[in-house]
Design a protein around this motif. Structure first.
Motif, PDB file in Angstrom:
ATOM      1  N   VAL A  21       9.223   2.448  -0.753  1.00 35.11           N
ATOM      2  CA  VAL A  21       8.301   2.533   0.439  1.00 35.11           C
ATOM      3  C   VAL A  21       6.910   3.136   0.038  1.00 35.11           C
ATOM      4  CG1 VAL A  21       8.058   3.589   2.778  1.00 35.11           C
ATOM      5  CG2 VAL A  21       9.953   2.407   2.124  1.00 35.11           C
ATOM      6  N   GLY A  22       7.118   4.233  -0.817  1.00 35.15           N
ATOM      7  CA  GLY A  22       5.635   4.909  -1.191  1.00 35.15           C
ATOM      8  C   GLY A  22       4.717   3.900  -2.117  1.00 35.15           C
ATOM      9  N   SER A  23       5.309   2.756  -2.344  1.00 35.19           N
ATOM     10  CA  SER A  23       4.549   1.399  -2.810  1.00 35.19           C
ATOM     11  C   SER A  23       3.455   1.113  -1.768  1.00 35.19           C
ATOM     12  CB  SER A  23       5.290   0.553  -3.636  1.00 35.19           C
ATOM     13  OG  SER A  23       6.090   0.945  -4.767  1.00 35.19           O
ATOM     14  N   PHE A  24       3.762   1.128  -0.505  1.00 40.78           N
ATOM     15  CA  PHE A  24       2.918   0.491   0.438  1.00 40.78           C
ATOM     16  C   PHE A  24       1.569   1.373   0.322  1.00 40.78           C
ATOM     17  CE2 PHE A  24       4.610  -2.308   3.142  1.00 40.78           C
ATOM     18  CZ  PHE A  24       5.833  -2.684   3.022  1.00 40.78           C
ATOM     19  N   CYS A  25       1.783   2.674   0.070  1.00 38.29           N
ATOM     20  CA  CYS A  25       0.576   3.559  -0.298  1.00 38.29           C
ATOM     21  C   CYS A  25      -0.386   3.109  -1.580  1.00 38.29           C
ATOM     22  CB  CYS A  25       0.915   5.037  -0.464  1.00 38.29           C
ATOM     23  SG  CYS A  25      -0.697   5.804  -0.773  1.00 38.29           S
ATOM     24  N   THR A  26       0.322   3.043  -2.525  1.00 34.45           N
ATOM     25  CA  THR A  26      -0.333   2.893  -4.003  1.00 34.45           C
ATOM     26  C   THR A  26      -0.865   1.423  -3.884  1.00 34.45           C
ATOM     27  OG1 THR A  26       1.735   2.120  -4.806  1.00 34.45           O
ATOM     28  CG2 THR A  26       1.432   4.495  -5.329  1.00 34.45           C
ATOM     29  N   ALA A  27      -0.122   0.120  -3.455  1.00 31.36           N
ATOM     30  CA  ALA A  27      -0.734  -0.926  -3.435  1.00 31.36           C
ATOM     31  C   ALA A  27      -1.765  -0.989  -2.781  1.00 31.36           C
ATOM     32  CB  ALA A  27       0.569  -1.854  -3.237  1.00 31.36           C
ATOM     33  N   THR A  28      -1.555  -0.501  -1.395  1.00 38.32           N
ATOM     34  CA  THR A  28      -2.657  -0.554  -0.345  1.00 38.32           C
ATOM     35  C   THR A  28      -3.965   0.020  -0.893  1.00 38.32           C
ATOM     36  OG1 THR A  28      -0.964  -0.944   1.491  1.00 38.32           O
ATOM     37  CG2 THR A  28      -3.133  -0.228   2.019  1.00 38.32           C
ATOM     38  N   PHE A  29      -3.979   1.204  -1.117  1.00 41.41           N
ATOM     39  CA  PHE A  29      -5.088   1.839  -1.767  1.00 41.41           C
ATOM     40  C   PHE A  29      -5.670   1.191  -2.896  1.00 41.41           C
ATOM     41  CE2 PHE A  29      -7.624   5.414  -3.786  1.00 41.41           C
ATOM     42  CZ  PHE A  29      -8.450   5.608  -2.842  1.00 41.41           C
ATOM     43  N   GLY A  30      -4.912   0.684  -3.774  1.00 41.62           N
ATOM     44  CA  GLY A  30      -5.252   0.058  -4.953  1.00 41.62           C
ATOM     45  C   GLY A  30      -6.120  -1.443  -4.765  1.00 41.62           C
ATOM     46  N   SER A  31      -5.440  -1.752  -3.656  1.00 43.68           N
ATOM     47  CA  SER A  31      -5.989  -3.419  -3.580  1.00 43.68           C
ATOM     48  C   SER A  31      -7.136  -3.498  -2.494  1.00 43.68           C
ATOM     49  CB  SER A  31      -4.742  -4.269  -2.935  1.00 43.68           C
ATOM     50  OG  SER A  31      -4.367  -3.597  -1.609  1.00 43.68           O
ATOM     51  N   VAL A  32      -6.913  -2.602  -1.235  1.00 49.44           N
ATOM     52  CA  VAL A  32      -7.949  -3.020  -0.117  1.00 49.44           C
ATOM     53  C   VAL A  32      -9.331  -2.458  -0.703  1.00 49.44           C
ATOM     54  CG1 VAL A  32      -8.759  -2.464   2.085  1.00 49.44           C
ATOM     55  CG2 VAL A  32      -6.403  -2.786   1.375  1.00 49.44           C
ATOM     56  N   PRO A  33      -9.661  -1.366  -1.102  1.00 48.27           N
ATOM     57  CA  PRO A  33     -10.973  -0.964  -1.799  1.00 48.27           C
ATOM     58  C   PRO A  33     -11.477  -1.782  -2.791  1.00 48.27           C
ATOM     59  CG  PRO A  33      -9.789   1.061  -1.265  1.00 48.27           C
ATOM     60  CD  PRO A  33      -8.573  -0.120  -1.282  1.00 48.27           C
ATOM     61  N   PHE A 159       8.246  -3.983  -3.155  1.00 47.05           N
ATOM     62  CA  PHE A 159       7.750  -3.217  -2.135  1.00 47.05           C
ATOM     63  C   PHE A 159       6.197  -3.608  -2.566  1.00 47.05           C
ATOM     64  CE2 PHE A 159      11.698  -1.274  -1.084  1.00 47.05           C
ATOM     65  CZ  PHE A 159      11.557  -1.321   0.294  1.00 47.05           C
ATOM     66  N   VAL A 160       5.601  -3.324  -3.848  1.00 44.73           N
ATOM     67  CA  VAL A 160       4.280  -3.584  -4.116  1.00 44.73           C
ATOM     68  C   VAL A 160       3.798  -4.841  -3.524  1.00 44.73           C
ATOM     69  CG1 VAL A 160       2.583  -3.812  -6.026  1.00 44.73           C
ATOM     70  CG2 VAL A 160       4.306  -1.972  -5.951  1.00 44.73           C
ATOM     71  N   GLY A 161       4.603  -5.750  -3.850  1.00 47.37           N
ATOM     72  CA  GLY A 161       4.259  -7.276  -3.538  1.00 47.37           C
ATOM     73  C   GLY A 161       3.953  -7.224  -2.091  1.00 47.37           C
ATOM     74  N   ALA A 162       5.162  -6.790  -1.452  1.00 44.35           N
ATOM     75  CA  ALA A 162       4.982  -7.073   0.296  1.00 44.35           C
ATOM     76  C   ALA A 162       3.936  -6.021   0.711  1.00 44.35           C
ATOM     77  CB  ALA A 162       6.326  -6.405   0.787  1.00 44.35           C
ATOM     78  N   LEU A 198      -1.104   3.836   5.446  1.00 40.72           N
ATOM     79  CA  LEU A 198      -0.934   4.697   4.245  1.00 40.72           C
ATOM     80  C   LEU A 198      -0.312   5.964   4.664  1.00 40.72           C
ATOM     81  CD1 LEU A 198      -4.557   4.893   3.134  1.00 40.72           C
ATOM     82  CD2 LEU A 198      -2.635   3.668   1.820  1.00 40.72           C
ATOM     83  N   LEU A 199      -0.450   6.598   5.922  1.00 37.31           N
ATOM     84  CA  LEU A 199       0.395   7.885   6.315  1.00 37.31           C
ATOM     85  C   LEU A 199       1.889   7.407   6.456  1.00 37.31           C
ATOM     86  CD1 LEU A 199       0.417  10.562   7.674  1.00 37.31           C
ATOM     87  CD2 LEU A 199      -0.204   9.512   9.950  1.00 37.31           C
ATOM     88  N   ALA A 200       2.148   6.408   7.127  1.00 40.21           N
ATOM     89  CA  ALA A 200       3.476   5.978   7.452  1.00 40.21           C
ATOM     90  C   ALA A 200       4.362   5.817   5.917  1.00 40.21           C
ATOM     91  CB  ALA A 200       3.645   4.524   8.237  1.00 40.21           C
ATOM     92  N   ALA A 201       3.627   5.167   5.085  1.00 34.12           N
ATOM     93  CA  ALA A 201       4.144   4.833   3.610  1.00 34.12           C
ATOM     94  C   ALA A 201       4.224   6.311   2.708  1.00 34.12           C
ATOM     95  CB  ALA A 201       3.348   3.858   2.739  1.00 34.12           C
ATOM     96  N   MET A 202       3.377   7.059   2.922  1.00 36.73           N
ATOM     97  CA  MET A 202       3.587   8.214   2.175  1.00 36.73           C
ATOM     98  C   MET A 202       4.615   9.207   2.781  1.00 36.73           C
ATOM     99  SD  MET A 202      -0.608   8.539   1.675  1.00 36.73           S
ATOM    100  CE  MET A 202      -0.812   9.931   0.523  1.00 36.73           C
ATOM    101  N   ALA A 205       7.899   7.804   1.837  1.00 34.63           N
ATOM    102  CA  ALA A 205       8.315   8.097   0.325  1.00 34.63           C
ATOM    103  C   ALA A 205       8.912   9.568   0.390  1.00 34.63           C
ATOM    104  CB  ALA A 205       7.352   7.962  -0.528  1.00 34.63           C
ATOM    105  N   PHE A 206       8.010  10.483   1.052  1.00 33.32           N
ATOM    106  CA  PHE A 206       8.523  12.073   1.110  1.00 33.32           C
ATOM    107  C   PHE A 206       9.873  12.097   1.598  1.00 33.32           C
ATOM    108  CE2 PHE A 206       8.808  15.884   3.345  1.00 33.32           C
ATOM    109  CZ  PHE A 206       8.702  16.850   2.238  1.00 33.32           C
ATOM    110  N   PHE A 207      10.056  11.758   2.713  1.00 33.32           N
ATOM    111  CA  PHE A 207      11.397  11.874   3.354  1.00 33.32           C
ATOM    112  C   PHE A 207      12.634  10.941   2.726  1.00 33.32           C
ATOM    113  CE2 PHE A 207       8.566  13.091   6.923  1.00 33.32           C
ATOM    114  CZ  PHE A 207       9.333  14.556   6.988  1.00 33.32           C
ATOM    115  N   GLY A 208      12.261   9.936   1.989  1.00 32.96           N
ATOM    116  CA  GLY A 208      13.302   9.000   1.239  1.00 32.96           C
ATOM    117  C   GLY A 208      13.505   9.487   0.158  1.00 32.96           C
ATOM    118  N   THR A 209      12.816  10.301  -0.636  1.00 27.10           N
ATOM    119  CA  THR A 209      13.166  10.544  -1.863  1.00 27.10           C
ATOM    120  C   THR A 209      13.799  12.057  -2.085  1.00 27.10           C
ATOM    121  OG1 THR A 209      11.051  11.455  -2.282  1.00 27.10           O
ATOM    122  CG2 THR A 209      11.469   9.185  -3.138  1.00 27.10           C
TER     123      THR A 209
END
Length: 457
Positions: A21-33, A159-162, A198-202, A205-209
């Motif tokens: 799930v944390g990949s929703f942060c890394t992928a989003t911040f990496g792709s949108v800007p 997850f990164v792909g999604a 970003l907030l939801a994904a991060m 990941a915090f709670f999921g790990t």
């Protein structure tokens, strides 16, 4: 054929999901800007293309110092939450706000607008480092098994792909929802929506790990940061892996920065940014089992060469888009996406191998230092993608504008867009194939005739 390692710790499915799930942060911040920030500045804030490229690049230079420091801090962190998770939480509480401010659309243009966006993007990059560096260090500490790391990261890459598909498709859709090329208000709306993602994904990941296993060396390295850099410098496998990863990330970054221009000036439809991006990231969700199988069949190095060659071939063939049209461009982007999926999966799997091998050899926990240095260099090189494409546009005579003004671009600028999207990334990605041949860390259970295994590469 390697026998199943019964004693190797298995990462629970719930932890795999939580980590992914944390990949929703890394992928989003990496792709949108990377996809929208350069276009936002040149076409809505009247920032010259060369300066917009510098604005995107400058915060990443800060990463060269910050990311290794964050990695070092996470290595030395001792808490009931583990060494990495407190940093995940710190990033979750700061990045969404900073990201929203980047696209807040202040009443500024030209140089003042560049200064504002640059300051906000610097803050966002800092907050992102707090999350990303410890996050990337975790897989090497979850399992000791060579192939289970690929399996674990396969989940992450799905997850990164999604996430990349959702963010990369949704962000342009939101931007274009109030006009063919968007408005400042639509960019502001997009910034708010992506900040919530970003907030939801991060937090996920915090709670999921929370129950993630820790199989790496329990003792943090007591040496100072500069001494550990010297150790990293002596790790040949890490150096070659970083070099080939940087070339691949640079090619991807140039393509992302070029995509809105390619859709607007080559295909003649700004909304095609959405479908092009979907074609790029779609294979990331569909081809992961194939790349996982190829990595087992031909080892990770052989699979990496195949993936990079696929990437390079697709970008080179896309040069013929003006002849064959939009449908051809989308088919080529699908081919490129297949290669991107392979190189991305294998980069992270190989990095986890390097970290695990170092921990086994030294008995020290240095995952944060490795991933901190890795992400710092990778981020800096990726940011140069926008800078390089901005320079290509400037050489081609591209004319910047504000939202209320549309200009006719010269033919040289349109040609520069096409070359920046296709030929330049193709040549860069070819370099990574040669670099892959210098990477020698292999499956310890696979016998290679005539070769004595060298864990250091």
């Amino acid at each position: 054929m390697i026998a199943p390692a019964v004693a190797a710790p298995t990462v629970p499915r719930g932890v795999r999901l939580g980590y992914g799930v944390g990949s929703f942060c890394t992928a989003t911040f990496g792709s949108v800007p990377g996809l929208l920030l350069l276009f936002y500045m040149t076409n809505f804030l009247a920032v010259p293309a060369w300066l917009a490229g510098i604005v995107v690049t400058a915060p990443k230079v800060w990463d060269l110092l910050l990311n290794p420091m964050v990695g070092r801090w996470s290595d030395r962190t001792s808490s009931r939450l583990g060494p990495r998770r407190p940093w995940l939480l710190a990033g979750a509480l700061t990045l969404p706000v900073a990201f929203f401010l980047v696209f807040a659309g202040p009443p500024l243009t030209g140089y003042p607008a560049a200064l504002y966006v640059g300051a906000c993007f610097m803050a966002a990059a800092t907050a992102y480092a707090l999350f990303e560096v410890p996050y990337k260090a975790m897989p090497a500490e979850m399992t000791d098994d060579y192939h289970e790391r690929t399996s674990l990261l396969q989940w992450r890459m799905v997850f990164v792909g999604a996430a990349t598909a959702i963010a990369g498709v949704a962000a342009p859709l939101i931007v274009n929802s109030q006009g063919e090329s968007g408005t400042l208000e639509s960019y502001r709306l997009m910034g708010g929506v992506i900040a919530a993602v970003l907030l939801a994904a991060m937090l996920g990941a915090f709670f999921g790990t929370a129950r993630a296993p820790m199989t790496g060396a329990p003792e943090a390295d007591g040496g100072n940061l500069f001494k550990q850099f010297a150790v990293v410098k002596g790790n040949k496998a890490f150096l070659w892996l970083t070099a080939l990863s940087c070339t691949q990330q640079l090619a991807v970054a140039i393509m992302l920065a070029a995509a809105p221009y390619f859709a607007t000036y080559t295909l003649g439809d700004p909304r095609a940014t959405t479908t092009l991006f979907a074609a790029l990231v779609g294979p990331m969700m569909l081809t992961m089992p194939m790349w996982t199988w190829l990595s087992r069949r031909f080892d990770k190095r052989g699979a990496m060469i195949m993936a990079a060659a696929t990437f390079s071939g697709g970008t080179a063939l896309a040069l013929a888009t003006p002849v064959f049209g939009a449908w051809y461009a989308h088919v080529m982007i699908l081919l490129i996406g297949t290669g991107v999926a392979g190189v991305t999966l294998l980069q992270f799997s190989m990095l986890a191998d390097v970290i695990a091998t170092d921990a086994a050899d030294t008995g020290k926990r240095r995952a944060g230092v490795f991933t901190g240095l890795w992400t710092a260099i990778e981020s800096g090189v990726s940011a140069f993608g926008a800078l390089i494409f901005g320079l290509v546009l400037s050489i081609g005579g591209f004319i910047s504008s504000v939202a209320s003004q549309r200009v006719e671009q010269p033919d040289s600028a349109v040609t520069a867009v096409l070359i920046g999207q296709t030929a330049v990334p193709s040549l860069i990605i070819l370099l990574s194939v040669a670099m892959t041949l210098k990477y020698h860390l292999r499956d310890p259970g696979r016998a290679v005739p005539g070769v004595v295994p060298d864990p250091a590469g």
